[in-house]
Design a protein around this motif. Sequence first.
Motif, PDB file in Angstrom:
ATOM      1  N   HIS A 222       0.872  -1.273   0.091  1.00  0.00           N
ATOM      2  CA  HIS A 222       0.116  -0.093  -0.060  1.00  0.00           C
ATOM      3  C   HIS A 222       1.012   1.204   0.037  1.00  0.00           C
ATOM      4  O   HIS A 222       0.619   2.191  -0.665  1.00  0.00           O
ATOM      5  CB  HIS A 222      -1.040   0.002   1.171  1.00  0.00           C
TER       6      HIS A 222
ATOM      7  N   ASP B 208      -7.506  -2.774  -2.714  1.00  0.00           N
ATOM      8  CA  ASP B 208      -6.613  -2.027  -2.225  1.00  0.00           C
ATOM      9  C   ASP B 208      -6.195  -0.447  -2.481  1.00  0.00           C
ATOM     10  O   ASP B 208      -5.968   0.304  -1.875  1.00  0.00           O
ATOM     11  CB  ASP B 208      -5.279  -2.859  -2.429  1.00  0.00           C
TER      12      ASP B 208
ATOM     13  N   ASP C  94      -8.515   1.778  -0.957  1.00  0.00           N
ATOM     14  CA  ASP C  94      -8.203   1.920   0.568  1.00  0.00           C
ATOM     15  C   ASP C  94      -7.122   2.984   0.586  1.00  0.00           C
ATOM     16  O   ASP C  94      -7.298   3.936   1.501  1.00  0.00           O
ATOM     17  CB  ASP C  94      -7.587   0.515   1.013  1.00  0.00           C
ATOM     18  N   VAL C  95      -6.199   2.828  -0.088  1.00  0.00           N
ATOM     19  CA  VAL C  95      -5.262   3.956  -0.122  1.00  0.00           C
ATOM     20  C   VAL C  95      -5.726   5.231  -0.499  1.00  0.00           C
ATOM     21  O   VAL C  95      -5.138   6.353   0.050  1.00  0.00           O
ATOM     22  CB  VAL C  95      -3.941   3.583  -0.761  1.00  0.00           C
TER      23      VAL C  95
ATOM     24  N   SER D 107      -5.506  -1.729   5.583  1.00  0.00           N
ATOM     25  CA  SER D 107      -5.360  -0.771   6.497  1.00  0.00           C
ATOM     26  C   SER D 107      -6.319  -0.704   7.612  1.00  0.00           C
ATOM     27  O   SER D 107      -5.872  -0.566   8.824  1.00  0.00           O
ATOM     28  CB  SER D 107      -4.880   0.621   5.858  1.00  0.00           C
TER      29      SER D 107
END
Length: 989
Positions: A480, A532, A535-536, A567
């Motif tokens: 990430h 992902d 998410d970041v 995360s």
Amino acid sequence: MLSLAHEDVLLAAHANDWRDALNQAADALVAGGRATPAYREGLLAREAQSSTYLGQGIAIPHGTPDSREAVLATGVRVLQFPQGVEWHDGNRVFLVVTIAAQSDEHLDILRSLTRVLDREGVSERLASATTAEQILAELGREVIPPRLDADTVLCGFPARDRDELVLAGAARLRQAGCVGDGFLTAMLQTEPNALGQGIWLVQSRQDVSQPALSVVTPEKALDTRHGRINAVACLALDADGGQHRVLLERLLTLLEDGVGERLPGLSTSALLARLLGESSTAQLASVTLLNAHGLHARPAKQLVQAARDAGESFGIIPSLRLEQGEGGIVSAASLTKVLGLGARRGQTLVFSANGEDARANQAALDAMVAAVKAGLGESVEPLMDQRPEASAPDAQPASDKVAAPEADSVVPAVGASPGMAIAPCWVMYQPRFLYEARSDAGAEHEAQRLASGIQTAREQLQELVNRAEGAEMAEILSMHEEMLGDPELFAAARESLEEGHSAEAAWWSAIDSAARAQENLADRLLAERAADLRDVGRRVLGVLTDTPLPSAPETPHVLVTEDIGPSDVARLDTSRVRGLVTALGGATSHSAILARSLGIPAVVGAGPSVLAIADGSELIVDGERGRVSVMPSASRRARAEEAIAGHEQRQAAAWETRMAPAITRDGHQVEVVANLGNTAHAGDAVERGAEGVGLLRTEFVFMAHPQAPDLATQTAQYGEALDALDGRPLVARTLDVGGDKPLPYWPLPREDNPFLGLRGIRLALTRPEVLETQVRALLMAAGSRPIRLMFPMVKDLAELRAARAIVERVRSELDAAHEAEHGQPLMRDVQVGVMIEIPSAALTAASIAPEVDFFSVGTNDLTQYTLAIDRGHATLSAQADGLHPAVLRLIEMTVAAAHAHGAWVGVCGELASDDQAVGVLVGLGVDELSVSSRQIPLVKARVRELDLTMAREQARVALAQPTSEDVRSALDSLIEQNAQSHPRQEEQV
């Protein structure tokens, strides 16, 4: 949709003028019973409004909306005028396609005819045709459009010379499915031509299936012996030399604009825009098309009308293109061109305006975006993955549409992390990020804000990495952090900043585009990795908007959420979070992997109803069976508490005896070994009681390097695992990559269904030198230690023989070299086997078994192929149960065939650690169970609780059931019946 038939074509007509031609066309419709004579007036009225001349000698007269009452039945008549007719707009018409339509069906045939317009010589061929078949063939002949889009453009490629850029460009075209291997060979044999400004062109007709252009730029301009290189273009020529000309013209626009020296610094989207003819000074606006059927006739008409209105109101008619690059740039006021784009739901429309008045340009663009967002005359629904703003903490969208599950009901899901938990639930919603879409502070100011936000987010992730529990979590969080350093993401955001967007809007646009591109790869694993990216992306938005993260209760709870990013998992307080339930997601997502690494019972893909459960409602999460019990009754809760207590006791006892072999009560031994995704974890598996490794996924070695790992690298990596095993056997699956798991340095064509495509042993046999190097490394690393070579995705004996021949040849070479050096042969302990994961391999196991030492059943793929259910499917994944009798029957056939020829059988899929399945598999005669390291002590303990007679009875009962649900129910009943004589029985919860 209207279609053309032989009887619709009238040849060798003659007309004095266009009115005469129109009258003949009307007569043809009347004679065919398609319209009344009154329709003639409608044809004339339509021509009075504007010409129906389409191009290439074709006119398509049709009536006005007022004349539809004169239409008796929808139909088409085609009249050929070999001498031609002077149309009222000055064009010469050789073919009149007259349409009687009761709605807007004429637009559908118009759209299909636009394909004809791009072919040279069409008008001459239509005029000279002597049969109806020739006319129909010309109008219906499929035209393969030239390809230039985001998939054929590659920016910032880390090349050191011109040849590397040429190969990258050719590989890009092959991966897009436009060329074959012969084209790549031709590229290396053809000398590129210098076009000027550091742009080089290499072209070929060899092995071309679709004319296409790839353009590759280096990270920075290269000064070579050939001269300066700013870009290399690979042109795939079509057979007749016509379709590719438009591609060459687009390439030459770079020279006309003089942007050659700036090419290495452009992003993919910026370069594509220049190639498509978009001015560098044009103002742009993007919008996602939400119409269910894309830009078909009716919404296309609305869009064209909006463009014409913009022209009248603001003095500028915007141009239009697809963000993906398909179809080039067209006038938004041209219906035929707009239809010709073929825009589909979910694609991004890019409008551009290049007038002198910037405010007028922007007003025109805003009008077009507003029209598309309003639906272009249709009711539209937002995309599921289009969330520029996450749901507010107090919003509960699912509860408005989906009712919460009833009390004491059981919600089916996908088991993602084993174990059971009871606790009140807390439903977590992502925070709402509120921000302005545009900013007056200037691009530089916003860019600094974005860079600062990304840096803060990276520091946060680094802190999480330092606190991470376990290597897997640290590895994913580190990935990430690397995502946040991706220059492509920042470059894409920077483009939006230059257009006046805020840092937040520009960043999320870049994230959303990248995630959707990932999801469009038609691969479950890669699609789940798009989560992902989001998410970041949300992490940076949180920093930029100073939005606090949701605050979890201080008391023990089950976390329920729509989906959860890695995360988020890393922040979970395992002392309070008893279980995890998500509405979306699959068992292979990073979130599920991390939940397993933390030992949190988890289920995923439970559906939207769980989001409507009230906070504080008690839940039972069963991560093994994949189910959630909502507000359970007292009796169900008591059974769950008993099961949890029993499970905890079993875990403790299993750990104490983890080093003992797995032997049933009556002396039957089953090997319990580990599934590994990395050689570094072999020591941990041994510590947990593994008697060897039953599946080493060797692709981790290949994915960890920017190019194919050499012999020394692979030998060292495999040796690490063998050293840790200290003489225990290692089953190494040879490279299992393909369309669903691509390698960056092994380009492959895009496949509609990569799970049924070029992957596993099929792919390896196309590059035997790669497979040979891997086999050599494995044998060299093993020496005299036990090594088991296993080939994935084998469908029949022919593939096995091809792969085994490589093993035998490499082994002979190594043995000869060892004997020559040491004077005596090396006593190798080598076995060769195949994975049984394709039903055809199980069905033909009797023919394969004589030529292998073992089979290993991959129940994950075998189940989805047998049941035709993608295990990652949001709706169906819960039904992809390996205990389905069809799957069990295939395992039974595999075991019988193997044992008849002295081979052994292992199971290395998730079914091997399923508590209910262990007895069935032992009863079917499976010799080895290969499970995750964490599960080894419990699986061994489960085997010790069985006796072979009991296990065979479980297998017999399971095979007699019609469905997987019936199998599990029957097994529960059977266990309950044996409760008196065999303690440690857990009732179904």
